[in-house]
Design an enzyme around this catalytic site. Structure first.
Site, PDB file in Angstrom:
ATOM      1  N   ASP A 158       0.834  -1.209   0.000  1.00 52.50           N
ATOM      2  CA  ASP A 158       0.000   0.000   0.000  1.00 52.50           C
ATOM      3  C   ASP A 158       0.870   1.261   0.000  1.00 52.50           C
ATOM      4  O   ASP A 158       1.997   1.245   0.493  1.00 52.50           O
ATOM      5  CB  ASP A 158      -0.905  -0.027   1.242  1.00 52.50           C
ATOM      6  CG  ASP A 158      -2.124   0.867   1.056  1.00 52.50           C
ATOM      7  OD1 ASP A 158      -2.330   1.397  -0.051  1.00 52.50           O
ATOM      8  OD2 ASP A 158      -2.869   1.041   2.041  1.00 52.50           O
ATOM      9  N   GLY A 204       0.267   5.518  -4.266  1.00 52.32           N
ATOM     10  CA  GLY A 204      -0.351   6.796  -4.637  1.00 52.32           C
ATOM     11  C   GLY A 204       0.145   7.921  -3.749  1.00 52.32           C
ATOM     12  O   GLY A 204       0.557   8.984  -4.229  1.00 52.32           O
ATOM     13  N   SER A 264      -6.637  -5.863  -6.647  1.00 51.40           N
ATOM     14  CA  SER A 264      -7.746  -6.522  -5.954  1.00 51.40           C
ATOM     15  C   SER A 264      -9.017  -6.462  -6.798  1.00 51.40           C
ATOM     16  O   SER A 264      -9.105  -5.685  -7.759  1.00 51.40           O
ATOM     17  CB  SER A 264      -8.002  -5.842  -4.611  1.00 51.40           C
ATOM     18  OG  SER A 264      -8.648  -4.603  -4.824  1.00 51.40           O
ATOM     19  N   GLU A 280     -11.518  -5.107  -6.006  1.00 53.37           N
ATOM     20  CA  GLU A 280     -12.100  -3.768  -5.808  1.00 53.37           C
ATOM     21  C   GLU A 280     -11.344  -2.692  -6.602  1.00 53.37           C
ATOM     22  O   GLU A 280     -11.851  -1.583  -6.787  1.00 53.37           O
ATOM     23  CB  GLU A 280     -12.089  -3.383  -4.317  1.00 53.37           C
ATOM     24  CG  GLU A 280     -13.066  -4.164  -3.451  1.00 53.37           C
ATOM     25  CD  GLU A 280     -12.683  -5.625  -3.267  1.00 53.37           C
ATOM     26  OE1 GLU A 280     -11.476  -5.924  -3.127  1.00 53.37           O
ATOM     27  OE2 GLU A 280     -13.592  -6.483  -3.291  1.00 53.37           O
ATOM     28  N   ASN A 281     -10.126  -3.018  -7.046  1.00 54.03           N
ATOM     29  CA  ASN A 281      -9.319  -1.991  -7.729  1.00 54.03           C
ATOM     30  C   ASN A 281      -9.883  -1.555  -9.090  1.00 54.03           C
ATOM     31  O   ASN A 281      -9.472  -0.533  -9.639  1.00 54.03           O
ATOM     32  CB  ASN A 281      -7.864  -2.457  -7.895  1.00 54.03           C
ATOM     33  CG  ASN A 281      -7.056  -2.391  -6.619  1.00 54.03           C
ATOM     34  OD1 ASN A 281      -6.091  -3.129  -6.433  1.00 54.03           O
ATOM     35  ND2 ASN A 281      -7.439  -1.509  -5.690  1.00 54.03           N
ATOM     36  N   TRP A 282     -10.865  -2.304  -9.617  1.00 46.02           N
ATOM     37  CA  TRP A 282     -11.508  -1.886 -10.883  1.00 46.02           C
ATOM     38  C   TRP A 282     -12.228  -0.554 -10.711  1.00 46.02           C
ATOM     39  O   TRP A 282     -12.543   0.113 -11.692  1.00 46.02           O
ATOM     40  CB  TRP A 282     -12.521  -2.938 -11.353  1.00 46.02           C
ATOM     41  CG  TRP A 282     -11.924  -4.260 -11.685  1.00 46.02           C
ATOM     42  CD1 TRP A 282     -12.036  -5.407 -10.957  1.00 46.02           C
ATOM     43  CD2 TRP A 282     -11.122  -4.603 -12.842  1.00 46.02           C
ATOM     44  NE1 TRP A 282     -11.340  -6.435 -11.560  1.00 46.02           N
ATOM     45  CE2 TRP A 282     -10.774  -5.962 -12.723  1.00 46.02           C
ATOM     46  CE3 TRP A 282     -10.647  -3.885 -13.941  1.00 46.02           C
ATOM     47  CZ2 TRP A 282      -9.995  -6.624 -13.666  1.00 46.02           C
ATOM     48  CZ3 TRP A 282      -9.863  -4.542 -14.885  1.00 46.02           C
ATOM     49  CH2 TRP A 282      -9.539  -5.898 -14.744  1.00 46.02           C
ATOM     50  N   ARG A 322     -11.071   2.096  -9.565  1.00 47.90           N
ATOM     51  CA  ARG A 322     -10.155   3.234  -9.759  1.00 47.90           C
ATOM     52  C   ARG A 322     -10.322   3.820 -11.165  1.00 47.90           C
ATOM     53  O   ARG A 322     -10.860   3.159 -12.052  1.00 47.90           O
ATOM     54  CB  ARG A 322      -8.719   2.762  -9.560  1.00 47.90           C
ATOM     55  CG  ARG A 322      -8.524   2.330  -8.129  1.00 47.90           C
ATOM     56  CD  ARG A 322      -7.095   2.107  -7.802  1.00 47.90           C
ATOM     57  NE  ARG A 322      -6.999   1.819  -6.383  1.00 47.90           N
ATOM     58  CZ  ARG A 322      -5.930   2.002  -5.652  1.00 47.90           C
ATOM     59  NH1 ARG A 322      -4.838   2.469  -6.195  1.00 47.90           N
ATOM     60  NH2 ARG A 322      -5.924   1.722  -4.375  1.00 47.90           N
ATOM     61  N   ARG A 346      -5.460  -3.161   8.230  1.00 48.13           N
ATOM     62  CA  ARG A 346      -6.505  -4.135   7.895  1.00 48.13           C
ATOM     63  C   ARG A 346      -5.962  -5.043   6.796  1.00 48.13           C
ATOM     64  O   ARG A 346      -4.953  -4.715   6.151  1.00 48.13           O
ATOM     65  CB  ARG A 346      -7.790  -3.436   7.450  1.00 48.13           C
ATOM     66  CG  ARG A 346      -7.600  -2.433   6.349  1.00 48.13           C
ATOM     67  CD  ARG A 346      -8.918  -1.775   5.912  1.00 48.13           C
ATOM     68  NE  ARG A 346      -8.637  -0.724   4.971  1.00 48.13           N
ATOM     69  CZ  ARG A 346      -8.469   0.569   5.281  1.00 48.13           C
ATOM     70  NH1 ARG A 346      -8.604   0.969   6.533  1.00 48.13           N
ATOM     71  NH2 ARG A 346      -8.194   1.456   4.352  1.00 48.13           N
TER      72      ARG A 346
HETATM   73  C1  FPP Z   1      -1.755   0.211  -3.395  1.00 42.99           C
HETATM   74  O1  FPP Z   1      -1.309   1.549  -3.356  1.00 42.99           O
HETATM   75  C2  FPP Z   1      -1.123  -0.463  -4.498  1.00 42.99           C
HETATM   76  C3  FPP Z   1      -1.795  -1.024  -5.546  1.00 42.99           C
HETATM   77  C4  FPP Z   1      -3.249  -1.009  -5.659  1.00 42.99           C
HETATM   78  C5  FPP Z   1      -1.055  -1.648  -6.669  1.00 42.99           C
HETATM   79  C6  FPP Z   1       0.131  -2.474  -6.302  1.00 42.99           C
HETATM   80  C7  FPP Z   1       0.790  -2.903  -7.523  1.00 42.99           C
HETATM   81  C8  FPP Z   1       2.123  -2.834  -7.761  1.00 42.99           C
HETATM   82  C9  FPP Z   1       3.101  -2.372  -6.761  1.00 42.99           C
HETATM   83  C10 FPP Z   1       2.662  -3.299  -9.066  1.00 42.99           C
HETATM   84  C11 FPP Z   1       2.841  -4.793  -9.003  1.00 42.99           C
HETATM   85  C12 FPP Z   1       3.757  -5.234 -10.026  1.00 42.99           C
HETATM   86  C13 FPP Z   1       4.243  -6.488 -10.104  1.00 42.99           C
HETATM   87  C14 FPP Z   1       5.289  -6.755 -11.097  1.00 42.99           C
HETATM   88  C15 FPP Z   1       3.789  -7.613  -9.280  1.00 42.99           C
HETATM   89  P1  FPP Z   1      -2.370   2.712  -3.515  1.00 42.99           P
HETATM   90  O2  FPP Z   1      -2.410   3.115  -4.935  1.00 42.99           O
HETATM   91  O3  FPP Z   1      -3.684   2.291  -2.949  1.00 42.99           O
HETATM   92  O4  FPP Z   1      -1.716   3.830  -2.654  1.00 42.99           O
HETATM   93  P2  FPP Z   1      -2.500   4.958  -1.841  1.00 42.99           P
HETATM   94  O5  FPP Z   1      -3.300   4.247  -0.783  1.00 42.99           O
HETATM   95  O6  FPP Z   1      -1.392   5.765  -1.290  1.00 42.99           O
HETATM   96  O7  FPP Z   1      -3.354   5.697  -2.820  1.00 42.99           O
END
Ligand code: FPP
Length: 243
Positions: free
Chosen positions: A14, A17, A59, A61-63, A65, A188
Site C-alpha cells: 500500500d 499513490g 484486488s 475492488e481496484n476496478w 479506480r 486491515r
Molecule cells: C496500493 O497503493 C497499491 C496497488 C493497488 C497496486 C500495487 C501494484 C504494484 C506495486 C505493481 C505490481 C507489479 C508487479 C510486477 C507484481 P495505492 O495506490 O492504494 O496507494 P494509496 O493508498 O497511497 O493511494
C-alpha cells in the site's frame, strides 16, 4: 538461537499513490516504482531464506479506480509477465498468479500462462502475484468449483472439510502465509488471503511500498521471530504442550 524465518510471507503493497503525491508525481509513477520494489524484494526475500512470497497487485475492488490508473497497473503487470522469464530462470523462481483471470485481457492471460509454464519446474522461490484477487471472491469460486462434485455424489456433503476447501482455492498446494505485511499505515487485511490467513501473524509499517526495502523486510521478519504462535492451543509456558 537460530533466527525464526517465516516460510511464506504475504504483502499488501500500500501507499504507491501517497508516495507519488508527496513528490508531486502522478499516482502511476508510484505504481511503477512499486513494481521495481517488488522485483528487488523478491530477491531480498530469497536471500533471507523466505520460500514463498505472495503480493497483492490488483484486488477485485481496484476496478473502481480511474480507467487510466487501472490500465497503467495492467500494463505494469503485462510488462512483468513478458519480461520476467530470464531473471526467474536465473534465480530459479516459480511464478504463479492467483485471482480470477476471466476478467483480464486475453493477451495478459496468455502471458501469465506462458510465464507460469516457463517457470513451472523451478524449485527455488515460489512467487505468487494476486491479480483481480479477493478473498471472498476466491471462496465463491471455490464453492462453485466444488458444487458439481457434490451434486454428482463424488464428494459427500459430510466429507467437505478444510482440505477439500483448500484444494479448490487459487492457493491449492501452497502453505498458508506465516506473516502478512501491510505498508503505509493502514491496519486491515482488505480481503487478502482471507481463508489462508486465519493464523497468520500481521505486521504493519508506516513505510510506503515504494520505500520498502530489505532493511524493512528484515524488521518484519525480526518481529515475526519474536511472536509466539499458538494456533489456539497452549504453550509449554502455560503448562501444556504447544501445537
Ligand atoms: C496500493 O497503493 C497499491 C496497488 C493497488 C497496486 C500495487 C501494484 C504494484 C506495486 C505493481 C505490481 C507489479 C508487479 C510486477 C507484481 P495505492 O495506490 O492504494 O496507494 P494509496 O493508498 O497511497 O493511494
Amino acid at each position: 538461537m537460530k533466527k525464526k524465518i517465516p516460510q511464506h510471507v504475504a504483502i499488501i503493497m500500500d501507499g504507491n499513490g501517497r508516495w507519488a503525491r508527496q513528490r508531486g508525481l502522478p499516482r502511476t509513477s508510484g505504481h511503477k516504482k512499486g513494481a521495481e520494489v517488488v522485483e528487488q524484494i523478491l530477491e531480498d526475500a530469497d536471500d533471507i531464506g523466505i520460500r514463498y512470497l505472495t503480493v497483492y497487485a490488483f484486488s477485485t475492488e481496484n476496478w473502481l479506480r480511474p480507467v487510466m490508473e487501472v490500465s497503467a497497473l495492467m500494463n505494469l503487470l503485462r510488462l512483468y509477465m513478458k519480461s520476467a522469464k530470464s531473471k526467474c530462470m536465473k534465480n530459479n523462481v516459480r511464478v504463479r498468479v492467483i485471482g480470477d483471470r476471466t476478467k483480464l485481457d486475453a493477451d495478459l492471460v496468455s502471458s501469465i500462462e506462458q510465464l507460469e509454464k516457463d517457470t513451472a519446474s523451478n524449485t527455488g522461490m515460489h512467487f505468487q502475484i494476486a491479480i483481480n484477487y479477493g478473498g471472498r471472491d476466491e471462496l465463491i469460486r471455490a464453492f462453485r468449483k466444488l458444487m458439481p462434485a457434490v451434486r454428482d455424489g463424488s464428494i459427500n456433503e459430510e466429507n467437505i472439510d478444510e482440505a477439500v476447501i483448500c484444494s479448490a482455492l487459487d492457493t491449492a498446494g501452497l502453505p498458508d502465509p506465516d506473516l502478512m505485511i501491510r505498508t503505509c499505515g493502514e491496519q486491515r487485511t482488505s480481503n487478502f488471503l482471507m481463508w489462508q490467513s486465519a493464523y497468520t501473524e500481521l505486521y504493519f509499517t508506516d513505510i510506503a511500498w515504494p520505500d520498502f526495502n530489505k532493511e524493512e523486510l528484515l524488521k518484519a521478519v525480526e518481529a515475526y521471530g519474536s511472536r509466539e504462535r499458538r494456533y489456539g492451543g497452549l504453550t509449554e509456558e502455560n503448562g501444556e504442550a504447544s501445537e
